[in-house]
Motif scaffolding. Sequence first.
Motif, short mmCIF file in Angstrom:
data_model
loop_
_atom_site.label_atom_id
_atom_site.label_comp_id
_atom_site.label_asym_id
_atom_site.label_seq_id
_atom_site.Cartn_x
_atom_site.Cartn_y
_atom_site.Cartn_z
N SER A 1 0.85 -1.19 0.00
CA SER A 1 0.00 0.00 0.00
C SER A 1 0.88 1.24 0.00
O SER A 1 2.07 1.18 0.34
CB SER A 1 -0.89 0.01 1.24
N THR B 1 -4.14 1.40 -2.94
CA THR B 1 -5.03 2.31 -2.22
C THR B 1 -6.23 1.55 -1.70
O THR B 1 -6.78 0.68 -2.39
CB THR B 1 -5.50 3.44 -3.17
N ARG C 1 -9.35 8.50 -2.85
CA ARG C 1 -8.36 8.34 -3.92
C ARG C 1 -8.76 7.20 -4.85
O ARG C 1 -8.72 7.33 -6.08
CB ARG C 1 -6.97 8.09 -3.35
N TYR C 2 -9.15 6.07 -4.26
CA TYR C 2 -9.53 4.90 -5.07
C TYR C 2 -10.79 5.19 -5.88
O TYR C 2 -10.83 4.91 -7.09
CB TYR C 2 -9.75 3.68 -4.17
#
Length: 318
Positions: A106, A157, A163-164
Amino acid sequence: MQAAPRLAFGVIADIQFADAEDGYDFGGYRRRYYRNSLRLLREAVRAWAGESPPIDLVLQLGDSIDGQNARRGEAESALQQVLDVLGQLSVPVHHTWGNHELYNFSRARLVQTGLYSRPAGGSAGPADRECHAYHCSPAPRLRLVVLDAYDVSTLGTDRGSLRYRESLRVLREKNHNDDLNSPEGLKEPHFVAFNGGFSQAQLDWFNEVLKFSDENQEKVIVMAHVPLHPLASNGVCLAWNYEAALSVIYAHRCVVCVLAGHLHDGAYCLDCHGVHHLTLEGVIETPPDSNAFATVYVYEDKMVLKGRGRIPDRVMHF
């Protein structure tokens, strides 16, 4: 007699080490030498250590370990082996993050590893500390800018994160395939999940850095995992919003070269603004009897690249 170089650095891309037997790419056609890539890295480090004049730094252009390490439960050990080899150098190593780093870790974890080469002080990069973009000046009137080409990406993510979700929306707008890694039938085939893009925040930061370099009459070398120019690409291995990144570059006079990896065949173009775009051949698809790394010497008006193995020599004037 030619003056001494202002800067000398090593550069290497797509090591993709795994302690595994040779395999093939996702298409099943191109051989990948997973275990041997670490040996080739050792050769590169030995060569750099013996360079005269000595090098000042090394640029590692991303995909240092292969994604299969995550499935094998060997991500941490594979990364440590690569970092141990690079750690034999007595000079700084600057890293970009590629898709294979993000298959294994990650973003939050990468920040805690040796691949996080962004300086500790906040002023060198964007406000988002998980955005692995930063700049530094390794020699007078020269600046290195490291870009994060997966700042907008579905990789590395949490699926519940903003963000994803935003990255998936951008990808789905352009890619309607069930397999988001497939460019088949796409008008813009670079909109695949193994590529990524730049947030507006990173682009704004990049613009400010280049503005500073313009004002201080600096020459700028940019590095990113994914190519920024279609002619330094195969049309697929290209940042999602490469045009936005190029617009920032073209608004200034200071950028002389963009270095990238990702496309294992390598590529090169001199664009219409006089910027060199060099995509390095990948170590992972380099046969055991060859190699793929280079040493670059920066002079007042040119960069001279001495390639090893399947990377050709090149002189890039600016």
